[in-house]
Design an enzyme around this catalytic site. Sequence first.
Site, short mmCIF file in Angstrom:
data_model
loop_
_atom_site.label_atom_id
_atom_site.label_comp_id
_atom_site.label_asym_id
_atom_site.label_seq_id
_atom_site.Cartn_x
_atom_site.Cartn_y
_atom_site.Cartn_z
N LEU A 147 0.81 -1.21 0.00
CA LEU A 147 0.00 0.00 0.00
C LEU A 147 0.85 1.27 0.00
CD1 LEU A 147 -2.73 -1.02 2.60
CD2 LEU A 147 -2.77 -1.26 0.11
N GLU A 148 2.16 1.09 0.02
CA GLU A 148 3.05 2.25 0.00
C GLU A 148 3.93 2.20 -1.26
OE1 GLU A 148 4.64 3.46 3.93
OE2 GLU A 148 3.46 1.80 4.76
#
Length: 342
Positions: A147-148
Amino acid sequence: MPKTIALYLAAIVLGSSLVWWVANGRDDGQMATEEVRFALRQSADIGFSALRPLTRQDGLDTAQVALGRQLFSDTRLSKDGSIACVSCHRFEQGGADGLPRSFGVGGAEGVINTPSVFNSDLNFVQFWDGRAGSLEEQVAGPLHNPLEMASSWAEVLPRLQADAALRDAFASVYPAGITAETVAHAVASFERSLRTPGAPFDRYLAGDASALSPLAQEGYEKFRDFGCISCHQGVLLGGNMFQKFGVMGDYFASRKLQPADLGRYNVTGREEDKHVFKVPSLRNVALTAPYFHDGSAAVLTEAIGVMGRFQLGRELASEDVGAIAAFLESLTGRLPESVEAP
C-alpha cells in the site's frame, strides 16, 4: 532496603516537596519571586520528568547524510517510480503529509496515519506499533508495503546500481557499494539529521522565562497538572513508551474496528497489547494534523479534548484546551539544516 537507597528516595521526596512548597507557598510571609518559582520549576522539570531542550544530532557523516537525502526524494524506491519517502514525509508539514492516511503506488490508501519523520531517531521504537527497533529497520517497511512503495530490494537495487553517478557516489562512501544495508543506512543517516531544535519551549527550558507567552505558560502548567506529562515526557514529549489508547474510556466502542486499531497486538499477539500504541512525540505537533493513528482529529484542539476524555477521564473546559494548545504550539522548532541546505 539498603541505607543508601533509602536516603536517595528520601532526598527525592524531600526535594520535590521543597520545590512545590517554595514555588507555591510563602517564605517568611512573602510569596517567592517569579524568578525563584521559574528556576525551581526548571529544576523540577529537568530533574523529575526529564524534560530538556532538543539539540541537533552531532557526529553524523555528511557524505552519508547527503546520499540519504538524495534517496529520500528518489522515486526509484517505489515499484512504478511514482512516490518517494518525501511524498509522505513533507518537510513543510512537520515531516508528515497532512492526510488521515497516505496514498501509495497506484493510489492505494494506507491503513494508518503517517507519523512525522522529524526527530524520529529519538523514538525508542519506530512505527505506531513499535515493530521496528531502528531507523535502518524502518526503511524496509514502506519499501515492501504493497500500500506504500510496493517494491522490494530485488527490484530497487538494480535500478540504483544502473545509475553510474550514484554508483560512484556510494563507492566513495560505502566500500560495499549499493546494497540493501548501505541504502538503508544512508536513508537512516539523513533521518537522524532531521532534528528540529530551537522551539520556544526549548528556550524556556534553557532558562528564558519570556520564551513562552503567559497563555502558553498556563497551558504548560495545566499539561503537567492534568497528567499529560505522565506519558508525553522526555526530550520528545513522547516517543519513549507504549500506552493504551483509551485508558479512561473505550475510544473504540462506537466504531467498527480496523486491523490498525489493534496496535501493538498485531506485533505481539498478546491480549494486553490490544489498542496499545507508541506514545507519539508532541514536537512540531501544531504542524502535523490530523491526529492519532487513525487521523480522526482534524485540528489540535479536537485532539486535546479527545485525550482529556479518554486518557485523563475528564472533560476539559474550552479555556483549558486553548491554553494547552498554546503550549503545544510552542513545541514547533526550526527546520533541520540538512533540509535547508541546497
